[in-house]
Design a protein around this motif. Structure first.
Motif, PDB file in Angstrom:
ATOM      1  N   ALA A 148       0.833  -1.208   0.000  1.00 59.73           N
ATOM      2  CA  ALA A 148       0.000   0.000   0.000  1.00 59.73           C
ATOM      3  C   ALA A 148       0.867   1.257   0.000  1.00 59.73           C
ATOM      4  O   ALA A 148       0.557   2.239  -0.702  1.00 59.73           O
ATOM      5  CB  ALA A 148      -0.929  -0.012   1.213  1.00 59.73           C
ATOM      6  N   ALA A 149       1.963   1.231   0.760  1.00 52.99           N
ATOM      7  CA  ALA A 149       2.861   2.387   0.805  1.00 52.99           C
ATOM      8  C   ALA A 149       3.492   2.642  -0.563  1.00 52.99           C
ATOM      9  O   ALA A 149       3.581   3.792  -1.025  1.00 52.99           O
ATOM     10  CB  ALA A 149       3.948   2.158   1.856  1.00 52.99           C
ATOM     11  N   LEU A 150       3.918   1.582  -1.245  1.00 48.78           N
ATOM     12  CA  LEU A 150       4.514   1.735  -2.575  1.00 48.78           C
ATOM     13  C   LEU A 150       3.512   2.301  -3.571  1.00 48.78           C
ATOM     14  O   LEU A 150       3.850   3.179  -4.390  1.00 48.78           O
ATOM     15  CB  LEU A 150       5.044   0.383  -3.064  1.00 48.78           C
ATOM     16  CG  LEU A 150       6.259  -0.189  -2.325  1.00 48.78           C
ATOM     17  CD1 LEU A 150       6.584  -1.583  -2.842  1.00 48.78           C
ATOM     18  CD2 LEU A 150       7.461   0.726  -2.481  1.00 48.78           C
ATOM     19  N   LEU A 151       2.277   1.795  -3.525  1.00 49.22           N
ATOM     20  CA  LEU A 151       1.242   2.290  -4.443  1.00 49.22           C
ATOM     21  C   LEU A 151       0.934   3.765  -4.178  1.00 49.22           C
ATOM     22  O   LEU A 151       0.763   4.555  -5.121  1.00 49.22           O
ATOM     23  CB  LEU A 151      -0.026   1.450  -4.302  1.00 49.22           C
ATOM     24  CG  LEU A 151       0.048   0.016  -4.850  1.00 49.22           C
ATOM     25  CD1 LEU A 151      -1.194  -0.773  -4.446  1.00 49.22           C
ATOM     26  CD2 LEU A 151       0.202   0.017  -6.367  1.00 49.22           C
ATOM     27  N   LEU A 152       0.866   4.154  -2.913  1.00 49.62           N
ATOM     28  CA  LEU A 152       0.578   5.551  -2.587  1.00 49.62           C
ATOM     29  C   LEU A 152       1.720   6.471  -3.007  1.00 49.62           C
ATOM     30  O   LEU A 152       1.487   7.566  -3.535  1.00 49.62           O
ATOM     31  CB  LEU A 152       0.312   5.688  -1.082  1.00 49.62           C
ATOM     32  CG  LEU A 152      -1.022   5.119  -0.584  1.00 49.62           C
ATOM     33  CD1 LEU A 152      -1.078   5.163   0.935  1.00 49.62           C
ATOM     34  CD2 LEU A 152      -2.183   5.906  -1.181  1.00 49.62           C
TER      35      LEU A 152
END
Length: 535
Positions: A148-152
């Motif tokens: 999720a952090a990478l996508l954000l």
């Protein structure tokens, strides 16, 4: 429009055949290495599926290049059917294919594989299924958070924000959402996949670079004779038995053995069990038809070894020339070492654009490159094992690989295959970006300094070509959206070359492998001899 449909059908039919071949290969490959005593259905399916998805994504590369190339004629003009709508339709078809495959890869890496891995890790300690699922979900939640952090980060960290001093904070936030909406999530997915590709680069430097030297030299050197090894093993057994007898003779008069002697007896007994297992394996190998067949095809193995070392040297030289070209002629670090055109050519950079004009020759070559990477990576992993810094986690052995090790293996191969797409770009940037596309430029001929006539000539598409004349592949858009990843790949290529040369020296200095190397370990139980049928 009929011609467009025909071109599209041709590319996707061959892709379908490649998909079927990939599924068969993955099933055979995973079944070859999984333990016959500890095999688990879920881990097997997970490993096969994850590896297959990565290979399918790599198989989409030549289809992408084929489709953008066949929109244009050899003289640089667009074909009659290749209007804006048709071109957009073809591009969107490939783009949605990448969306699907890369989304599945993220699902496998950050959810499915971690969950299955931790589920079987807990199975050894607690037989409660509910407890296993809860613990596996707890650990998997950490991977989901990272995803999720990478996508954000990829979605909302802009690549180019206009500097407006009078803009409010709300306008800046609005701009971020508008940029995310206009890219349809491309930057978010690209950032996540590029992050995984960097990890794949580290795995390739560790395992593939070494395997490129270990695999061919092992084929050339061969293995030691089973009869000779068995004779040495028999001598070792006799020596250990004599030492045991001498130590045990000390307590014949009823005196107990010292703690030092007891430890020595325990070590010698473990050593004796290992030697006897080796004896059984060597006896089985010596009598097996596979050993006789291997001896018969020994000259063929030498030929294959020489061929593989030539390919490895050719690949390394091509990679060196490509990196040297970037070092001398690129736009610099801040651009990700992008080069406008090719100044120092290399064999693969010349060969791939030529083969691309006769589909599917380039498909065959790319498939060969990817499979070569898998086999050399596997050779490196088998020789080194799976390590976490200085801690050795697992050994990879034919027919004896535990479910957790099998998942680790397929995860590493998945990441290496992802990195392969960038390696191909490093060797043939023009091919990956534009295929065999050309564009028309105006040429003014002058006589005595005066313009006489105007002609139109065709040039190969490169990074300096007009955007409306050359269509960039979707692969390039995914893998090269962030300059800092391209810069990391550039330095990674130098590390890859260095590790290959070090591995080549080490492999040359090593002697012949044991005929049962990696098949007998002190940690094995006597039950492992039930798997002798693997030979």
């Amino acid at each position: 429009m009929a011609a467009a449909a025909s071109e599209l059908l041709t590319g996707w039919c061959l892709f379908g055949l490649a998909l079927l071949a990939i599924l068969i290969f993955c099933w055979v490959y995973v079944r070859k290495y999984q333990s016959r005593r500890e095999s688990e259905v879920i881990s097997t399916i997970t490993a096969i599926f994850a590896l297959a998805v990565a290979l399918i994504a790599s198989a989409l590369l030549p289809v992408d290049i084929f489709l953008v190339s066949y929109m244009k004629n050899q003289n640089g003009t667009f074909k009659d059917w290749a209007d804006a709508n048709v071109s957009r339709q073809i591009e969107d078809t490939v783009l949605y294919g990448y969306y699907t495959l890369y989304s599945i890869i993220l699902f496998c890496v950050f959810l499915w594989i971690p969950f299955v891995y931790f589920y079987y890790e807990e199975k050894e300690e607690d037989g409660n299924t509910c407890s296993q699922v809860k613990t596996a979900l707890k650990y998997t939640l950490g991977f989901i958070t990272i995803c999720a952090a990478l996508l954000l980060i990829g979605a909302f960290v802009p690549l180019d924000i206009p500097n407006k001093k009078n803009s409010t904070e709300w306008e800046k936030v609005k701009l971020l959402f508008e940029e995310f909406g206009s890219s349809h999530g491309l930057t978010a997915l690209s950032f996540s996949i590029s992050s995984l590709t960097v990890i794949g680069m580290l795995a390739a430097i560790t395992y593939t670079a070494y395997g490129m030297s270990a695999l061919p030299l092992n084929l050339i050197k061969g293995t030691t004779s089973a009869a000779y090894e068995r004779l040495e093993n028999t001598e070792d057994i006799e020596e250990v038995e004599q030492r045991l007898s001498r130590i045990k003779s000390k307590c014949r008069d009823g005196r107990p053995l010292s703690s030092r002697d007891r430890r020595m007896v325990q070590q010698l007994e473990e050593r004796l069990r290992t030697l006897r297992r080796r004896e059984r394996h060597l006896e089985s190998i010596e009598k097996s038809w596979w050993m006789k067949f291997s001896e018969a095809i020994r000259p063929l193995k030498i030929v294959w070894g020489v061929f593989f070392i030539i390919v490895a040297l050719l690949f390394t030289v091509s990679l060196f020339l490509s990196n040297l070209d970037k070092a001398l002629h690129s736009a610099g670090f801040d651009s990700g070492f992008i080069i406008l055109g090719t100044n120092l050519t290399n064999p693969l950079n010349m060969l791939l654009p030529v083969l691309q004009t006769v589909f599917p020759l380039d498909y065959i070559l790319i498939t060969t490159i990817v499979m070569y990477f898998i086999f050399t990576s596997m050779a490196g992993i088998r020789n080194m094992g799976i390590w976490f810094f200085w801690i050795r986690l697992y050994k990879i052995r034919r027919g004896k690989t535990r479910p957790q090790a099998l998942l680790f293996l397929c995860m590493i191969l998945l990441l290496i295959v992802l990195h392969t797409s960038y390696m191909i770009y490093s060797l043939a940037p023009q091919y990956v970006m534009y295929g065999s596309q050309k564009y028309v430029v105006q040429s003014n001929k002058t006589i005595d300094g005066q313009p006489r006539n105007v002609t139109f000539v065709s040039k190969d598409c490169d990074a300096d070509a007009p955007e409306d004349q050359c269509i960039v592949t979707r692969t390039y858009l995914f893998l090269h959206k962030f300059w800092f990843f391209s810069a990391a790949y550039y330095f990674g290529n130098w590390a890859f070359i260095a590790v290959f040369l070090i591995g080549l020296i080490v492999s040359c200095c090593k002697g012949k492998r044991s005929v049962i190397e990696g098949e007998v370990d002190e940690e094995d139980s006597d039950m492992s001899d039930d798997e002798l049928s693997a030979y």
